[in-house]
Design a protein around this motif. Structure first.
Motif, PDB file in Angstrom:
ATOM      1  N   TYR A 220       0.838  -1.209   0.000  1.00  0.00           N
ATOM      2  CA  TYR A 220       0.000   0.000   0.000  1.00  0.00           C
ATOM      3  C   TYR A 220       0.869   1.254   0.000  1.00  0.00           C
ATOM      4  CZ  TYR A 220      -2.807   3.767   2.012  1.00  0.00           C
ATOM      5  OH  TYR A 220      -3.409   4.977   2.253  1.00  0.00           O
ATOM      6  N   GLY A 221       1.926   1.263   0.806  1.00  0.00           N
ATOM      7  CA  GLY A 221       2.797   2.432   0.885  1.00  0.00           C
ATOM      8  C   GLY A 221       3.431   2.770  -0.450  1.00  0.00           C
ATOM      9  N   PHE A 222       3.951   1.765  -1.144  1.00  0.00           N
ATOM     10  CA  PHE A 222       4.547   2.016  -2.462  1.00  0.00           C
ATOM     11  C   PHE A 222       3.476   2.463  -3.466  1.00  0.00           C
ATOM     12  CE2 PHE A 222       8.171  -0.591  -0.931  1.00  0.00           C
ATOM     13  CZ  PHE A 222       9.189   0.294  -1.253  1.00  0.00           C
ATOM     14  N   GLY A 223       2.256   1.931  -3.320  1.00  0.00           N
ATOM     15  CA  GLY A 223       1.175   2.365  -4.192  1.00  0.00           C
ATOM     16  C   GLY A 223       0.841   3.835  -3.989  1.00  0.00           C
ATOM     17  N   CYS A 224       0.893   4.291  -2.739  1.00  0.00           N
ATOM     18  CA  CYS A 224       0.644   5.707  -2.437  1.00  0.00           C
ATOM     19  C   CYS A 224       1.716   6.590  -3.062  1.00  0.00           C
ATOM     20  CB  CYS A 224       0.620   5.923  -0.925  1.00  0.00           C
ATOM     21  SG  CYS A 224      -0.789   5.169  -0.094  1.00  0.00           S
ATOM     22  N   LEU A 225       2.970   6.162  -2.974  1.00  0.00           N
ATOM     23  CA  LEU A 225       4.062   6.940  -3.563  1.00  0.00           C
ATOM     24  C   LEU A 225       3.924   7.007  -5.080  1.00  0.00           C
ATOM     25  CD1 LEU A 225       7.096   5.690  -1.430  1.00  0.00           C
ATOM     26  CD2 LEU A 225       5.896   7.883  -1.251  1.00  0.00           C
ATOM     27  N   ARG A 226       3.525   5.888  -5.697  1.00  0.00           N
ATOM     28  CA  ARG A 226       3.322   5.892  -7.153  1.00  0.00           C
ATOM     29  C   ARG A 226       2.190   6.832  -7.534  1.00  0.00           C
ATOM     30  NH1 ARG A 226       4.422   0.295  -6.637  1.00  0.00           N
ATOM     31  NH2 ARG A 226       2.182  -0.155  -6.459  1.00  0.00           N
ATOM     32  N   THR A 227       1.121   6.854  -6.736  1.00  0.00           N
ATOM     33  CA  THR A 227      -0.008   7.726  -7.029  1.00  0.00           C
ATOM     34  C   THR A 227       0.390   9.192  -6.939  1.00  0.00           C
ATOM     35  OG1 THR A 227      -1.568   6.069  -6.186  1.00  0.00           O
ATOM     36  CG2 THR A 227      -2.359   8.341  -6.337  1.00  0.00           C
ATOM     37  N   ALA A 228       1.105   9.556  -5.858  1.00  0.00           N
ATOM     38  CA  ALA A 228       1.546  10.943  -5.697  1.00  0.00           C
ATOM     39  C   ALA A 228       2.515  11.335  -6.802  1.00  0.00           C
ATOM     40  CB  ALA A 228       2.192  11.132  -4.329  1.00  0.00           C
ATOM     41  N   GLY A 229       3.411  10.410  -7.158  1.00  0.00           N
ATOM     42  CA  GLY A 229       4.353  10.684  -8.241  1.00  0.00           C
ATOM     43  C   GLY A 229       3.651  10.863  -9.572  1.00  0.00           C
ATOM     44  N   ALA A 230       2.634  10.035  -9.808  1.00  0.00           N
ATOM     45  CA  ALA A 230       1.875  10.147 -11.058  1.00  0.00           C
ATOM     46  C   ALA A 230       1.146  11.489 -11.138  1.00  0.00           C
ATOM     47  CB  ALA A 230       0.876   8.997 -11.159  1.00  0.00           C
ATOM     48  N   LEU A 231       0.611  11.950 -10.001  1.00  0.00           N
ATOM     49  CA  LEU A 231      -0.074  13.243 -10.001  1.00  0.00           C
ATOM     50  C   LEU A 231       0.918  14.381 -10.250  1.00  0.00           C
ATOM     51  CD1 LEU A 231      -2.521  15.004  -9.697  1.00  0.00           C
ATOM     52  CD2 LEU A 231      -2.334  14.802  -7.204  1.00  0.00           C
ATOM     53  N   TRP A 232       2.107  14.298  -9.661  1.00  0.00           N
ATOM     54  CA  TRP A 232       3.129  15.331  -9.874  1.00  0.00           C
ATOM     55  C   TRP A 232       3.534  15.382 -11.349  1.00  0.00           C
ATOM     56  CZ3 TRP A 232       8.097  15.706 -11.719  1.00  0.00           C
ATOM     57  CH2 TRP A 232       8.777  16.897 -11.442  1.00  0.00           C
ATOM     58  N   LEU A 233       3.768  14.215 -11.947  1.00  0.00           N
ATOM     59  CA  LEU A 233       4.155  14.153 -13.358  1.00  0.00           C
ATOM     60  C   LEU A 233       3.034  14.647 -14.264  1.00  0.00           C
ATOM     61  CD1 LEU A 233       5.921  10.658 -13.348  1.00  0.00           C
ATOM     62  CD2 LEU A 233       7.039  12.872 -13.712  1.00  0.00           C
ATOM     63  N   ASP A 234       1.798  14.301 -13.900  1.00  0.00           N
ATOM     64  CA  ASP A 234       0.648  14.730 -14.695  1.00  0.00           C
ATOM     65  C   ASP A 234       0.509  16.250 -14.659  1.00  0.00           C
ATOM     66  OD1 ASP A 234      -2.092  13.547 -15.935  1.00  0.00           O
ATOM     67  OD2 ASP A 234      -2.547  15.333 -14.751  1.00  0.00           O
ATOM     68  N   ARG A 235       0.634  16.831 -13.489  1.00  0.00           N
ATOM     69  CA  ARG A 235       0.523  18.283 -13.362  1.00  0.00           C
ATOM     70  C   ARG A 235       1.651  19.011 -14.077  1.00  0.00           C
ATOM     71  NH1 ARG A 235      -0.999  19.448  -7.023  1.00  0.00           N
ATOM     72  NH2 ARG A 235      -3.249  19.636  -7.287  1.00  0.00           N
ATOM     73  N   ALA A 236       2.830  18.399 -14.050  1.00  0.00           N
ATOM     74  CA  ALA A 236       3.982  19.021 -14.697  1.00  0.00           C
ATOM     75  C   ALA A 236       3.930  18.874 -16.208  1.00  0.00           C
ATOM     76  CB  ALA A 236       5.273  18.417 -14.152  1.00  0.00           C
ATOM     77  N   GLY A 237       2.991  18.092 -16.713  1.00  0.00           N
ATOM     78  CA  GLY A 237       2.864  17.881 -18.147  1.00  0.00           C
ATOM     79  C   GLY A 237       3.904  16.939 -18.713  1.00  0.00           C
ATOM     80  N   LEU A 238       4.566  16.174 -17.841  1.00  0.00           N
ATOM     81  CA  LEU A 238       5.632  15.271 -18.295  1.00  0.00           C
ATOM     82  C   LEU A 238       5.072  13.917 -18.719  1.00  0.00           C
ATOM     83  CD1 LEU A 238       8.299  16.099 -15.555  1.00  0.00           C
ATOM     84  CD2 LEU A 238       8.193  16.954 -17.909  1.00  0.00           C
ATOM     85  N   VAL A 239       4.209  13.358 -17.904  1.00  0.00           N
ATOM     86  CA  VAL A 239       3.562  12.076 -18.229  1.00  0.00           C
ATOM     87  C   VAL A 239       2.103  12.179 -17.815  1.00  0.00           C
ATOM     88  CG1 VAL A 239       3.504   9.592 -17.861  1.00  0.00           C
ATOM     89  CG2 VAL A 239       5.703  10.799 -17.800  1.00  0.00           C
ATOM     90  N   LYS A 240       1.189  12.175 -18.771  1.00  0.00           N
ATOM     91  CA  LYS A 240      -0.230  12.277 -18.460  1.00  0.00           C
ATOM     92  C   LYS A 240      -0.756  10.910 -18.026  1.00  0.00           C
ATOM     93  CE  LYS A 240      -1.934  15.654 -18.745  1.00  0.00           C
ATOM     94  NZ  LYS A 240      -1.913  16.776 -17.754  1.00  0.00           N
ATOM     95  N   SER A 241      -1.458  10.902 -16.928  1.00  0.00           N
ATOM     96  CA  SER A 241      -1.986   9.657 -16.377  1.00  0.00           C
ATOM     97  C   SER A 241      -3.481   9.545 -16.631  1.00  0.00           C
ATOM     98  CB  SER A 241      -1.724   9.599 -14.870  1.00  0.00           C
ATOM     99  OG  SER A 241      -2.420   8.513 -14.279  1.00  0.00           O
TER     100      SER A 241
END
Length: 264
Positions: A220-241
């Protein structure tokens, strides 16, 4: 009702027969209009106890996971006309008496989402939260706040209130059916710009209360980190999720409550 709004409590249940009655006894019926329990194919008498208590009861014909259970809960709540939905675990770990306060924060229109936080105040450790879980909670929350630009006290509470608008907007079908569903749903709400409030909530850790083991906690912890990372990348326009993509695709199916019961 609160300010003319229908308040529904949803209970995602699995093997909750021993704690369900205590939980229901403390739900404020002067405010709550509807209580829905979804039994995720429990091995005990959860459904029987629920029906005896007069709750609207849905039982899955197979175990769909914690996230899958919540999807059914929210679909049923929307189908039955809820304006404010409070998700409460039926294991008596969180105080049901706070339903009024959480629903009122949404009814005030100041907030779209409200979290019952175990970390605000000293409730977590005083209530018996294991030290390793407390440290992990604080560490994950710090990283998530940095990545997604929030100042929440915790992202991992299982006590949450949502406005109808939030539930009709988020692409919940894209979220996991496992425990990380909670984190993904909250990340979607942040991505969509909904206002999130918190309220201090005491917690209880005891033998009958549900808790995931250490291995599942790590996953669960690693899943949370992946989710937060995906949101950061999505907002930055680097990788859209696709998790955060706008549009009707991925929203909960619109079905009537009777159909939901037949399907479950």
């Amino acid at each position: 009702m609160l300010l003319g709004r229908k308040v529904t409590v949803v209970l995602p249940a699995y093997n909750a027969a021993l704690t369900l009655e205590r939980t229901i006894a403390e739900i404020p019926r002067d405010v709550v209009d509807d209580i829905i329990l979804t039994d995720d194919h429990s091995k005990d008498d959860t459904s029987a106890v629920s029906r005896r208590l007069g709750l609207h009861t849905i039982r899955h014909d197979n175990n769909r996971g914690y996230g899958g259970n919540q999807k059914t809960c929210y679909s049923a709540a929307l189908a039955r006309g809820a304006d404010i939905v409070v998700m409460l675990h039926p294991d008596y770990q969180y105080s049901p008496r706070l339903v009024t306060a959480m629903a009122s924060m949404i009814a005030s229109e100041h907030y779209d989402v409200v979290l019952g936080s175990r970390i605000l105040g000293k409730g977590a450790l005083a209530g018996g939260m294991p030290m390793y879980k407390y440290i992990a909670n604080r560490g994950l929350t710090f990283i998530e706040n940095v990545l997604v630009g929030q100042k929440l006290s915790e992202y991992h509470s299982g006590y949450r209130a949502w406005s109808r608008k939030v539930l009709e907007t988020l692409a919940l079908e894209r979220c996991s059916d496992d425990f990380v569903f909670d984190n993904q749903m909250l990340a979607q709400a942040i991505s969509a710009g909904f206002n999130i409030g918190e309220i201090s909530c005491p917690t209880r850790y005891f033998e009958e209360a549900s808790s995931i083991n250490f291995r599942r906690s790590v996953t669960y912890g690693f899943g949370c980190l992946r989710t937060a990372g995906a949101l950061w990348l999505d907002r930055a326009g680097l990788v859209k999720s696709p998790l955060f993509a706008a549009g009707p695709d991925g929203r909960l199916p619109v079905v009537d409550a009777a159909t939901l019961v037949r399907q479950s």
